[in-house]
Design a protein around this motif. Structure first.
Motif, mmCIF file in Angstrom:
data_model
loop_
_atom_site.group_PDB
_atom_site.id
_atom_site.type_symbol
_atom_site.label_atom_id
_atom_site.label_comp_id
_atom_site.label_asym_id
_atom_site.label_seq_id
_atom_site.Cartn_x
_atom_site.Cartn_y
_atom_site.Cartn_z
ATOM 1 N N ALA A 256 0.820 -1.221 0.000
ATOM 2 C CA ALA A 256 0.000 0.000 0.000
ATOM 3 C C ALA A 256 0.853 1.270 0.000
ATOM 4 C CB ALA A 256 -0.941 -0.005 1.201
ATOM 5 N N GLU A 257 1.986 1.209 0.665
ATOM 6 C CA GLU A 257 2.852 2.383 0.742
ATOM 7 C C GLU A 257 3.303 2.855 -0.642
ATOM 8 O OE1 GLU A 257 2.886 -0.130 2.808
ATOM 9 O OE2 GLU A 257 3.662 0.416 4.790
ATOM 10 N N ASP A 258 3.302 1.960 -1.629
ATOM 11 C CA ASP A 258 3.726 2.352 -2.971
ATOM 12 C C ASP A 258 2.713 3.250 -3.673
ATOM 13 O OD1 ASP A 258 6.032 0.624 -2.915
ATOM 14 O OD2 ASP A 258 4.738 -1.073 -3.393
ATOM 15 N N LEU A 259 1.461 3.137 -3.312
ATOM 16 C CA LEU A 259 0.398 3.731 -4.124
ATOM 17 C C LEU A 259 0.423 5.255 -4.175
ATOM 18 C CD1 LEU A 259 -2.526 1.277 -3.314
ATOM 19 C CD2 LEU A 259 -1.306 1.499 -5.486
ATOM 20 N N PRO A 260 0.497 5.959 -3.031
ATOM 21 C CA PRO A 260 0.468 7.423 -3.147
ATOM 22 C C PRO A 260 1.571 7.963 -4.064
ATOM 23 C CG PRO A 260 0.105 6.776 -0.862
ATOM 24 C CD PRO A 260 0.496 5.520 -1.612
ATOM 25 N N GLY A 261 2.745 7.382 -3.990
ATOM 26 C CA GLY A 261 3.852 7.839 -4.828
ATOM 27 C C GLY A 261 3.669 7.539 -6.301
ATOM 28 N N ARG A 262 2.729 6.679 -6.636
ATOM 29 C CA ARG A 262 2.462 6.382 -8.044
ATOM 30 C C ARG A 262 1.333 7.241 -8.616
ATOM 31 N NH1 ARG A 262 5.167 2.286 -10.035
ATOM 32 N NH2 ARG A 262 3.679 1.991 -11.715
ATOM 33 N N LEU A 263 0.652 7.978 -7.754
ATOM 34 C CA LEU A 263 -0.441 8.813 -8.254
ATOM 35 C C LEU A 263 0.024 9.911 -9.207
ATOM 36 C CD1 LEU A 263 -2.855 9.143 -5.218
ATOM 37 C CD2 LEU A 263 -3.169 7.854 -7.344
ATOM 38 N N PRO A 264 1.174 10.542 -8.974
ATOM 39 C CA PRO A 264 1.562 11.601 -9.939
ATOM 40 C C PRO A 264 1.596 11.108 -11.381
ATOM 41 C CG PRO A 264 2.875 11.813 -7.948
ATOM 42 C CD PRO A 264 2.053 10.536 -7.793
ATOM 43 N N ALA A 265 2.090 9.916 -11.619
ATOM 44 C CA ALA A 265 2.133 9.416 -13.001
ATOM 45 C C ALA A 265 0.724 9.186 -13.544
ATOM 46 C CB ALA A 265 2.958 8.127 -13.067
ATOM 47 N N VAL A 266 -0.149 8.642 -12.699
ATOM 48 C CA VAL A 266 -1.529 8.408 -13.134
ATOM 49 C C VAL A 266 -2.216 9.742 -13.420
ATOM 50 C CG1 VAL A 266 -3.764 7.482 -12.419
ATOM 51 C CG2 VAL A 266 -1.662 6.225 -11.872
ATOM 52 N N LEU A 267 -2.007 10.694 -12.524
ATOM 53 C CA LEU A 267 -2.612 12.021 -12.713
ATOM 54 C C LEU A 267 -2.061 12.713 -13.952
ATOM 55 C CD1 LEU A 267 -2.496 13.183 -8.994
ATOM 56 C CD2 LEU A 267 -4.592 12.920 -10.340
ATOM 57 N N ALA A 268 -0.764 12.581 -14.171
ATOM 58 C CA ALA A 268 -0.153 13.262 -15.318
ATOM 59 C C ALA A 268 -0.744 12.752 -16.629
ATOM 60 C CB ALA A 268 1.362 13.072 -15.302
ATOM 61 N N ALA A 269 -0.969 11.439 -16.705
ATOM 62 C CA ALA A 269 -1.554 10.877 -17.931
ATOM 63 C C ALA A 269 -2.961 11.424 -18.146
ATOM 64 C CB ALA A 269 -1.568 9.350 -17.844
ATOM 65 N N LEU A 270 -3.737 11.515 -17.074
ATOM 66 C CA LEU A 270 -5.089 12.053 -17.197
ATOM 67 C C LEU A 270 -5.054 13.541 -17.547
ATOM 68 C CD1 LEU A 270 -6.614 10.232 -14.121
ATOM 69 C CD2 LEU A 270 -7.365 9.932 -16.498
ATOM 70 N N TYR A 271 -4.094 14.253 -16.973
ATOM 71 C CA TYR A 271 -3.993 15.697 -17.216
ATOM 72 C C TYR A 271 -3.654 15.976 -18.673
ATOM 73 C CZ TYR A 271 -2.604 20.557 -16.399
ATOM 74 O OH TYR A 271 -2.490 21.927 -16.422
ATOM 75 N N GLU A 272 -2.783 15.161 -19.219
ATOM 76 C CA GLU A 272 -2.427 15.359 -20.628
ATOM 77 C C GLU A 272 -3.621 15.108 -21.541
ATOM 78 O OE1 GLU A 272 1.109 13.229 -21.841
ATOM 79 O OE2 GLU A 272 2.130 13.969 -20.037
ATOM 80 N N GLN A 273 -4.384 14.056 -21.209
ATOM 81 C CA GLN A 273 -5.588 13.788 -22.000
ATOM 82 C C GLN A 273 -6.567 14.940 -21.891
ATOM 83 O OE1 GLN A 273 -7.168 10.059 -20.621
ATOM 84 N NE2 GLN A 273 -5.245 8.971 -20.966
ATOM 85 N N ALA A 274 -6.623 15.548 -20.662
ATOM 86 C CA ALA A 274 -7.561 16.651 -20.447
ATOM 87 C C ALA A 274 -7.139 17.863 -21.257
ATOM 88 C CB ALA A 274 -7.625 17.008 -18.959
ATOM 89 N N GLY A 275 -5.817 17.914 -21.552
ATOM 90 C CA GLY A 275 -5.174 18.988 -22.321
ATOM 91 C C GLY A 275 -6.157 19.856 -23.024
#
Lengths: 275, 275, 275, 275
Positions: A256-275
């Motif tokens: 579980a400790e890994d998950l918060p640190g992986r959110l930036p990559a997930v968010l970045a992909a969504l943000y680019e799509q939102a572009g």
């Protein structure tokens, strides 16, 4: 997440604009368990901060403060000594997560009910649900339609006995109607239901999430989005999808400790799509 | 690991399926030493979590709880004040690791024996072995065939005086027969023996593992696999191999703290082969 | 490091072999300062562990133990209440680092002298040097030729007043002769002198090391190599060179906490050359 | 940062030379809040260390020391029990950051004023500003032209009521004149004004900075540059730009804890340009 394969909550994700400051971006509270049980709150709080809540504050029993203090920096900390003090501390919050590692007891019930009468939207998880096994109406009567319950099947059965026999989707719909709140029925295909009848089934689930603390992270993510004033049903769908996406990218060995640190990559992909 | 060069335990590695939840995936307990000696338990617990136990709980003396608390998140914590309380706390566990930094004393003997009569499979390591130097039958009579002992040569000599003179492999076979449990005789070529006569010699050992705490990590890895109901002999072989594989990929400068974080890559390679 | 440009200590670096176990690889002790001053010992201990000491133990005042405990895992911890207890705790060590954040006072003098009469080689740094400003013979009479002093220029002037006027290299040679120990005179071109007249000047210094705690890391590195039975003069030269190499690879923004984690890359490059 | 697009503070950035040692490189103090509010000081201190202050010391209330201790290594710690003791502890500092998580109360006012009469340049942030809402002259009369105030708009309004109505740039100019110190008016386009009339507007702002603790990091960065004897106006401009640059490179999901670790890359790019 729906037939088109594209998540239709994507357009309502809350991105900060040039004028956004941390208070405007949303304030999230997370209630910690007792001194030996603080890790769940820290996971939820960090997840809420990563997903964009501008301010995150852990609310803890006084003797838990020295345990939490050394492990946080940007997250804030307020000890509370009673349900009334908790409600007061939560006064300035947009959303509060309660339940992870809270204990199945009267104090948890009192805390949940005290919070329910503040202006903050609630995410009730884990012990915050089980504590109402014998008094579900004590929970339901306190909830609003922007509150969110996040039971796994065991917790769901305790609050809504018999309902699962009709199947997971009808069960979630009926549970949401009874509770008057969004219900996230977790599992391999997590079902999200809103009291107004909206229903969604998550489709990117992964077995790697079957490890301790991932539920705490999910509760923090939902809370973090709700704190940013995203619609609670959309927030739950978005968080469930991103949570699984973060785990899928990691694969075997995930904790579980890994998950918060992986959110930036997930968010970045969504943000680019939102572009 | 055997003549073909392919580890024949590979097919019995426990991978979670779509329906797996954290409780079903296996529950591991790790007994901590006293307040100044908690690092070993944290290493073992994190290793057990990384290798796939769904729930990991450190069981600690009450005064060790404030030391452990700030350093864990997904790992849970239960203080215990007596061997009876420890056995009760371990009641819901599938496997328990005991011995790392436990102290060579009567309390450790009492704790090991109390745990042996719960349903949990035991991994007995380090001080948990040496504490029985003068009363090996006190250990052996408490063990089941799914329990695992993980001595290095010094610890082995104390429990099985004279046996090593016959060579490492015959010694391990006889030790396993006497103890009625799997024996992992650590060294450059670690020998694993089961009471039913199965014998294996690990072939990917590396000198970089000669650093403090790597034994704690190994005990946690074995415990984590056994908690997932992998056969104890296969679990020991798999853990020994993966432990060395994680170290080999790192090379000079390795410390024990590096190992749990390297398990995901080792697991991913095995998972792909399992395809 | 010498005329050829190739470090001639390279061939005497201690690499573990197939039969090496953690005890054989060398045991290092690091003496911590009081409860508010424990970071220096943790930096030194982690550096010593990374550079290959098989066992590293922090020896601390009793009230410092709860501060250090949550921050270590593979490193061990023993509280001590008197110089005698410290010497006893250091009994099994191959080398001990003393001085970082120790305090300039009588207790530090007593601790250094108590350690000097154990079998462990000493690395005396920082306050461990300054505490003898008014009684240098109290330090020198306790030292052996395998002990190492690691003063920067300010500390050097206090122990060896007037000596620097002759230039850094002659000063280090004379200081080493007086102290009867290896002297590492730190600076842009660190000078290393042994009591038998050997002299070396390090040539890969970097200004990025001018940040708090890098001296603690260096003391731990020297201690870690000496604990592995490397000749103290060679150990000092090797550690000084690797310390700078780790920093050079990082560049601007370096802090001391970065250094131990960069040692594996430095060690790997040397190991490959040792081929 | 100005018309040419190249930051004109670039040439005055303080890079260490071959002869620089940690004391010469600049000493920064950071005043911590009470035991439950220490994270802000740790963020500021780490940022100050990363940006090049050679020595960084957190000054804390006595009961906060056990919380801070386990979380720092290269950063030092001194407890203080009164404003006088704080001023004495700050005696050897080149710059001190005060205000983050300090509390809006008399003690904070007393601490700021005690520090103002030491030789250290001050960076006054957050509660250190708001505490003077009803007595701004108590702050202004204590300031020197090398001190820096870092208000966001809310804090600015409390200290300089009505001033913002004239626009952000004129407001900052007038505030700086009144305070007799550099004023950093934070926002999407942060305005920096010096009492001698210099004015700059930062142009690389990013919405990802709207998250808790980023202001603490900025205060620490300014303090770290001022401690290195960079002109306070230039230090503020440089820190604001680097702070945003570090955040822009990260993007969605940024939390304040990420920023200090991203400074080395930002610094390295500037260092190469400085060639």
């Amino acid at each position: 997440m729906n037939q088109s394969g594209l998540p239709d909550w994507r357009d309502s994700l809350p991105w900060p604009g040039a004028e956004t400051h941390k208070h405007a971006r949303g304030r999230l509270g997370v209630v910690s368990g007792k001194a030996t049980q603080t890790g769940a709150a820290r996971l939820a709080a960090r997840a809420g901060l990563r997903i964009g809540a501008g301010l995150v504050r852990i609310l803890c029993p006084p003797d838990a403060a020295p345990v939490i203090g050394p492990a946080i920096e940007g997250i804030m900390l307020t000890p509370f000594g009673s349900p009334e003090a908790l409600a007061e501390a939560a006064g300035g919050m947009d959303a509060v997560v309660v339940g992870p590692a809270a204990g199945v007891n009267e104090m948890t019930r009192d805390n949940v009910r005290a919070l329910a009468f503040t202006g903050a939207a609630l995410v009730v998880d884990a012990d915050g649900l089980t504590a109402f096994e014998h008094w579900p109406e004590g929970l339901f009567e306190a909830l609003d339609r922007d509150d969110v319950l996040t039971p796994h099947e065991g917790e769901f059965r305790r609050l809504f006995p018999g309902l699962l026999e009709a199947g997971r989707q009808p069960a979630a719909v009926e549970a949401s109607r009874r509770a008057g709140a969004v219900v996230v029925l977790k599992g391999p295909a997590t079902v999200i239901a809103a009291p107004d009848g909206r229903l969604a089934v998550n489709d990117n689930g992964t077995p790697w999430l079957a490890t301790a603390g991932t539920g705490d992270v999910l509760a923090g993510m939902i809370g973090g989005l709700v704190a940013q004033r995203m619609d609670s049903f959309d927030a739950a769908r978005a968080a469930v999808w991103m949570h699984a996406e973060a785990a899928r990218g990691f694969g075997p060995g995930l904790i579980a400790e890994d998950l918060p640190g992986r959110l930036p990559a997930v968010l970045a992909a969504l943000y680019e799509q939102a572009g």
